[in-house]
Design an enzyme around this catalytic site. Structure first.
Site, short mmCIF file in Angstrom:
data_model
loop_
_atom_site.label_atom_id
_atom_site.label_comp_id
_atom_site.label_asym_id
_atom_site.label_seq_id
_atom_site.Cartn_x
_atom_site.Cartn_y
_atom_site.Cartn_z
N TYR A 1 -11.83 15.83 1.00
CA TYR A 1 -12.92 15.15 0.30
C TYR A 1 -14.15 16.05 0.18
O TYR A 1 -14.59 16.38 -0.92
CB TYR A 1 -13.34 13.87 1.07
N ASP B 1 0.41 11.27 5.99
CA ASP B 1 -0.72 10.40 6.34
C ASP B 1 -1.42 10.85 7.62
O ASP B 1 -2.59 10.56 7.83
CB ASP B 1 -0.26 8.94 6.48
N HIS C 1 -10.91 8.33 -9.92
CA HIS C 1 -9.49 8.68 -9.79
C HIS C 1 -8.72 8.40 -11.09
O HIS C 1 -7.60 8.89 -11.25
CB HIS C 1 -8.86 7.86 -8.66
N LYS D 1 -10.77 -1.88 8.32
CA LYS D 1 -10.77 -0.61 7.58
C LYS D 1 -10.63 0.56 8.57
O LYS D 1 -11.34 0.64 9.57
CB LYS D 1 -12.08 -0.51 6.78
N GLN D 2 -9.72 1.47 8.23
CA GLN D 2 -9.40 2.58 9.13
C GLN D 2 -10.63 3.43 9.45
O GLN D 2 -10.85 3.83 10.59
CB GLN D 2 -8.31 3.44 8.48
N LYS D 3 -11.43 3.70 8.42
CA LYS D 3 -12.57 4.59 8.63
C LYS D 3 -13.69 3.93 9.44
O LYS D 3 -14.64 4.60 9.82
CB LYS D 3 -13.13 5.05 7.29
N GLY E 1 -11.28 1.61 -0.63
CA GLY E 1 -10.71 1.35 -1.95
C GLY E 1 -9.42 2.14 -2.13
O GLY E 1 -9.24 3.18 -1.49
N MET E 2 -8.54 1.62 -2.95
CA MET E 2 -7.29 2.31 -3.29
C MET E 2 -7.13 2.23 -4.81
O MET E 2 -7.11 1.13 -5.38
CB MET E 2 -6.11 1.65 -2.55
N GLU E 3 -7.01 3.42 -5.41
CA GLU E 3 -7.13 3.55 -6.87
C GLU E 3 -5.89 3.13 -7.64
O GLU E 3 -5.49 3.81 -8.60
CB GLU E 3 -7.48 5.00 -7.19
N ASN E 4 -5.24 2.03 -7.27
CA ASN E 4 -4.06 1.61 -8.01
C ASN E 4 -4.44 1.43 -9.48
O ASN E 4 -5.40 0.73 -9.79
CB ASN E 4 -3.52 0.32 -7.40
N GLN F 1 0.88 -1.17 0.00
CA GLN F 1 0.00 0.00 0.00
C GLN F 1 0.91 1.21 0.00
O GLN F 1 1.63 1.45 0.97
CB GLN F 1 -0.90 -0.02 1.25
N GLU G 1 -8.72 14.30 -4.15
CA GLU G 1 -9.95 13.76 -3.56
C GLU G 1 -11.18 14.65 -3.77
O GLU G 1 -12.28 14.14 -3.95
CB GLU G 1 -9.75 13.47 -2.06
N HIS H 1 -16.02 5.88 -7.08
CA HIS H 1 -15.00 6.81 -6.59
C HIS H 1 -13.62 6.43 -7.14
O HIS H 1 -12.91 7.28 -7.68
CB HIS H 1 -15.00 6.78 -5.05
N GLU H 2 -13.28 5.16 -7.02
CA GLU H 2 -11.93 4.75 -7.46
C GLU H 2 -11.81 4.87 -8.99
O GLU H 2 -10.76 5.25 -9.50
CB GLU H 2 -11.60 3.33 -6.99
N1 BES Z 1 -6.88 7.19 -2.28
C1 BES Z 1 -7.88 6.97 -1.29
C2 BES Z 1 -7.40 6.10 -0.15
C3 BES Z 1 -6.20 6.67 0.57
C4 BES Z 1 -6.13 8.01 0.91
C5 BES Z 1 -5.17 5.84 0.90
C6 BES Z 1 -5.01 8.51 1.57
C7 BES Z 1 -4.05 6.33 1.57
C8 BES Z 1 -3.97 7.67 1.90
C9 BES Z 1 -9.13 6.34 -1.91
O1 BES Z 1 -9.43 6.79 -3.18
C10 BES Z 1 -10.30 6.73 -1.07
O2 BES Z 1 -10.53 7.89 -0.91
N2 BES Z 1 -11.02 5.73 -0.58
C11 BES Z 1 -12.22 5.94 0.20
C12 BES Z 1 -13.41 5.71 -0.70
C13 BES Z 1 -14.58 6.60 -0.41
C14 BES Z 1 -14.27 8.07 -0.40
C15 BES Z 1 -15.71 6.31 -1.37
C16 BES Z 1 -12.20 4.96 1.35
O3 BES Z 1 -11.29 4.15 1.45
O4 BES Z 1 -13.07 5.04 2.19
ZN ZN Z 2 -10.14 8.79 -3.20
#
Ligand code: BES
Ligand code: ZN
Length: 706
Positions: free
Chosen positions: A468, A460, A383, A654-656, A353-356, A223, A402, A379-380
């Site tokens: 966002y 970070d 990106h 998941k962090q959130k 999600g991570m937009e790799n 990551q 974002e 969302h991804e």
């Molecule tokens: N790029 C981000 C995830 C991220 C941000 C990883 C900062 C590391 C550092 C990804 O696009 C994102 O915003 N994911 C959200 C999705 C949501 C906004 C729909 C998520 O993970 O919740």
């Molecule tokens: Zn994002």
């Protein structure tokens, strides 16, 4: 999205933290050099503001009125430098990166990557001095050498070895000094090869079999965002630099490797070959290795997952991805990445999600069975234009990634699902921004779009809702200034076309906006009192403009009314029973639960009744509903349902989802705090190292060196 309260780098241990994945042994009892010691719990209080300590370092400084920039970090940004990179990227052009890696799993969720990073460089500035690369103390560099220039006859001596030294830079990385044998002149080409090993760093995660869905084989993934890839490979780990890359990855028998690359090919000897033919920033290079298989879900899309999840993955997104891509292309221009595939990660993956590029990594929580969490995929996908094609030049400009992506996501969603649903989803986003600003105070320095990240501050740790949702409001404001959706859509397409494959600052984006709409420039729309662009970027606070979400009212109003009914001292069951929530969509329920949470604690007994009345909510399997229900359980101290909080935190990382629940537990009763401690000691080894550290901060735990 939920607000974050991450600590500043000063609060995170200045040494490699435990790997993001270990065996099942609780962190508190693991290891000989380090132990987790509780520090006396602080008196009950509201949680520390998001990034408060980081914020304290983001001191206000006198600003240049023309640019709004301030201080040395701002000057660095102005000079195109990224304060979060130790590298001398500005003196070089990185033409291509090649990684040649072998993946070796070790016992109990550990492993090593061994191999070579080859950097094809062109000297951009004569007399550039030593070459500085971003690296990490966990990277072991065995050898650096210059390869003979192209055209050297076969049989010539091998590359020239170079002195190389790792020097401290920040808590999150080190600087690799590579001494060059002679001064170079501008334009000179150079191929540098670095033999190295990686494995223990925060960007490379190793999972034991029991931490996967199938529980049979280990798994590894990287990551990169924001500054973690410097523990994956040495390079220019700054979003201001883009390059193409290729890789060969040899894995043990029975494993499959995937990467964020245009092409994927399996060769003999368990070796996978990748090529990314478009230039991308370092943070988008990603690798995953595991027992994974794929299934087609569209003409340019497949899902990847462990075998036991592949059917569910296919069912969730079969036939829907192409429409999002096609609408994205109609709105924002060609999709340049070739494929759009999705990799379902193990449950501990820290993001939705991570937009790799070419291969979005997603949490398995998206497998809701009803496509209800597809906004993460949209969302991804968004990106692909905003972030991956047009990239923020530094992490202080993260809102460009974002904020534009949130806007693009909601444009696609409006086209596919209509404005009522999209406005409802946007209202849940606005509620999260409200919660975040309430927690931190509106004028917290992180609550502005352009964040000045001082040297030493880990980007970070500045992560929160502002880029966002305030970013979304600012882009919506720009659309409002234009006044015509199709003209603004055309602008977005022109913006992508103008800056594709580049890394930019807000000044570039806004300068182009005014150039594209000269009549708006003439009117001075950038300096309308109260709505100055400078204020949007540099003043913390609630967005001065909010887009109209009234098309969502038909969906929000019943949810508002029902929440009102449940918050009453004496419940009007007749009115409650008259409302049929079985027909509500997930986001309508999410919105309802956010309202209930806001009104919590509810009068005695109401939450118990609500729980019994709506098993669809209190027994939900959908992760967004589970998060809200757990928050309600904690805010109302409903001990009878604590097990749901525990189960949810055991089921994913998941962090959130994780941080808001630990914050709520820690702000709650003694038994809620005990639940937090018990849950963390059981689940810590499964959490990503960053998430582990943020939870430790919330719980007043620190990593102490023995
Ligand atoms: N790029 C981000 C995830 C991220 C941000 C990883 C900062 C590391 C550092 C990804 O696009 C994102 O915003 N994911 C959200 C999705 C949501 C906004 C729909 C998520 O993970 O919740
Ligand atoms: Zn994002």
């Amino acid at each position: 999205m939920c607000p974050h309260h991450p600590p500043s780098h000063r609060d995170v241990p200045h040494r490699p933290a435990p790997r993001c994945a270990r065996g099942a042994e609780p962190a508190a009892r693991r290891g000989t050099h380090r132990s987790l010691r509780p520090v006396p719990p602080p008196p009950p209080r509201r949680q520390r503001p998001t990034g408060a300590a980081a914020g304290a370092r983001l001191a206000e400084r006198p600003r240049d009125p023309a640019t709004g920039r301030a201080g040395p970090a701002a000057m660095a940004a102005a000079a195109g430098r990224d304060a979060a990179s130790a590298s001398s990227a500005g003196a070089w052009e990185l033409r291509h990166l090649h990684l040649s890696l072998r993946v070796a799993f070790a016992a109990a969720g550990a492993g090593r990557l061994r191999g070579t990073a080859r950097l094809e460089l062109r000297c951009a500035r004569a007399g550039a001095g030593p070459l500085l690369l971003d690296a990490h103390p966990s990277l072991a560099v065995h050898r650096a050498a210059l390869l003979p220039p192209p055209g050297t006859p076969p049989g010539s001596p091998p590359g020239e070895p170079l002195p190389v030294e790792s020097r401290p830079f920040a808590s999150y990385g080190s600087a690799l000094h590579v001494a060059l044998p002679r001064p170079l002149s501008a334009g000179q080409l150079l191929t540098l090869e670095i033999d190295y090993e990686a494995g223990e760093g925060p960007g490379v995660c190793w999972l034991a079999p029991e931490q996967t869905a199938g529980k049979q084989k280990p798994y590894m993934y990287t990551q990169g965002q924001a500054v973690l890839n410097r523990s994956f490979f040495p390079g220019f780990d700054t979003p201001s630099v883009k390059c193409t890359y290729s890789a060969t990855v040899q894995v043990p028998e029975g494993f499959t490797a995937v990467m964020s690359a245009t092409s994927w090919e399996k060769q003999d000897n368990n070796t996978f070959v990748f090529k990314m033919s478009q230039p991308i920033p370092s943070y988008l290079i990603a690798l995953a290795v595991g027992d994974i298989v794929s299934a087609e879900v569209g003409p340019r899309s497949r899902v990847w997952a462990e075998p036991c999840l592949i059917e569910a993955a296919k069912k969730e997104y079969d036939g829907v991805i192409e429409e999002f891509l096609a609408v994205g292309e109609k709105l924002f221009g060609p999709y340049v990445w070739g494929r759009y595939d999705i990799l379902f990660m193990p449950p501990s993956f820290p993001f939705g999600g991570m937009e790799n590029p070419c291969l979005t990594f997603v949490t398995p929580c998206l497998l809701a069975g009803d496509r209800s969490l597809v906004d993460v995929i949209i969302h991804e996908i968004s990106h692909s234009w905003f972030g991956n094609l047009v990239t923020n030049a530094t992490w202080g400009e993260f809102w460009l990634n974002e904020g534009f992506t949130m806007y693009a996501q909601r444009r696609i969603s409006t086209e596919v699902y209509g404005s009522a649903y999209t406005c409802l989803e946007a209202a849940t986003g606005r509620a999260l921004l409200r919660q975040h600003m309430d927690n931190t105070g509106e004028d917290h320095p992180l609550n502005k779009l352009r964040v000045i990240i001082e040297p030493g501050v880990n980007p970070d740790d500045t992560y929160n809702e502002t880029p966002y949702e305030k970013g979304y409001c600012f882009v919506s404001y720009l659309a409002h200034l234009v006044g015509d959706q199709s003209k603004f859509d055309a602008f977005l397409q022109a913006y992508v076309n103008r800056f594709k494959f580049q890394s930019i600052t807000a000044d570039d984006a806004l300068g182009f906006f005014l150039e594209y709409f000269p009549e708006l420039k003439e009117k001075g729309v950038d300096s309308i009192p109260g709505f100055e662009f400078d204020r949007w970027l540099n003043t913390p606070g609630w967005p001065p403009f909010l887009p109209d979400l009234s098309p969502g009212e038909q969906l929000m109003k019943p949810a508002d009314e029902l929440a009102e009914l449940w918050a009453a001292d004496s419940l009007n069951m007749e009115a409650i029973e008259a409302m049929d929530i079985t027909v509500w969509r997930t986001y309508q329920l999410v919105y309802f639960l956010d309202q209930v949470l806001q009104k919590s604690p509810l009068p005695e007994g109401n939450v118990e009744r609500l729980s019994k009345m709506y098993p669809k909510i209190s027994k939900a399997q959908n992760a967004e509903l589970r998060l809200r229900w757990c928050q309600i359980v904690l805010k109302n101290n409903l001990e009878a349902e604590y097990s749901k909080v525990k189960d949810f935190l055991h089921s994913q990382g998941k962090q959130k989802y994780t941080l808001p629940l630990y914050r709520a537990m820690w702000a709650g009763s003694e038994s809620a705090r005990a639940l937090a401690m018990e849950t963390f000691s059981a689940t810590a080894p499964q959490l990503h190292v960053n998430v582990q550290n943020y939870v430790k901060k919330i719980l007043g735990l620190e990593v102490v060196e023995d």
